[in-house]
Design a protein around this motif. Sequence first.
Motif, short mmCIF file in Angstrom:
data_model
loop_
_atom_site.label_atom_id
_atom_site.label_comp_id
_atom_site.label_asym_id
_atom_site.label_seq_id
_atom_site.Cartn_x
_atom_site.Cartn_y
_atom_site.Cartn_z
N CYS A 18 60.53 66.45 58.79
CA CYS A 18 59.64 65.32 59.40
C CYS A 18 59.86 64.21 58.46
CB CYS A 18 58.18 65.77 59.62
SG CYS A 18 57.30 64.48 60.47
N SER A 19 60.02 63.01 59.21
CA SER A 19 60.25 61.71 58.38
C SER A 19 58.73 61.15 58.15
CB SER A 19 60.86 60.93 59.37
OG SER A 19 62.30 61.17 59.53
N ARG A 20 57.64 61.55 58.54
CA ARG A 20 56.40 60.94 58.30
C ARG A 20 56.06 61.11 56.73
NH1 ARG A 20 51.45 58.87 60.67
NH2 ARG A 20 50.18 58.75 59.01
N ALA A 21 55.80 60.19 56.24
CA ALA A 21 55.49 59.99 54.84
C ALA A 21 54.51 61.20 54.30
CB ALA A 21 54.90 58.56 54.32
N GLY A 22 54.88 61.90 53.34
CA GLY A 22 54.05 63.06 52.66
C GLY A 22 54.20 64.28 53.46
N CYS A 23 54.88 64.49 54.70
CA CYS A 23 55.00 65.49 55.47
C CYS A 23 56.48 66.24 54.93
CB CYS A 23 55.07 65.35 56.86
SG CYS A 23 55.18 66.85 58.01
N ARG A 24 56.51 67.63 54.91
CA ARG A 24 57.40 68.29 54.47
C ARG A 24 57.90 69.43 55.59
NH1 ARG A 24 59.31 64.49 52.82
NH2 ARG A 24 61.43 65.79 53.04
N ASP A 25 57.14 69.42 56.72
CA ASP A 25 57.05 70.26 58.13
C ASP A 25 58.62 70.18 58.57
OD1 ASP A 25 54.72 71.33 57.25
OD2 ASP A 25 53.61 70.29 58.97
#
Length: 78
Positions: A18-25
């Motif tokens: 995932c590209s969302r900042a802080g997300c590693r899902d």
Amino acid sequence: MTISGLSLGAPLEHRHTCSRAGCRDEAAWALRWRNPKIHTADRRKTWLACDEHREVLSAFLTDRSFPLEVVSVGELDD
């Protein structure tokens, strides 16, 4: 510590994250977009999104009137 090639305590690496900042899902969605003020019609950027962040990332882009196409990561070209 490593056991059978796996690193314990290390973040899980996915093929598509995932590209969302802080997300590693793991990402399930590809958001293909462009900024028409600076990109030609044939230029697309791609953000990846997990199920949880698909809507927030899509809203960020659509709020700016960026052309957007959402497809599953399975539809991405390698």
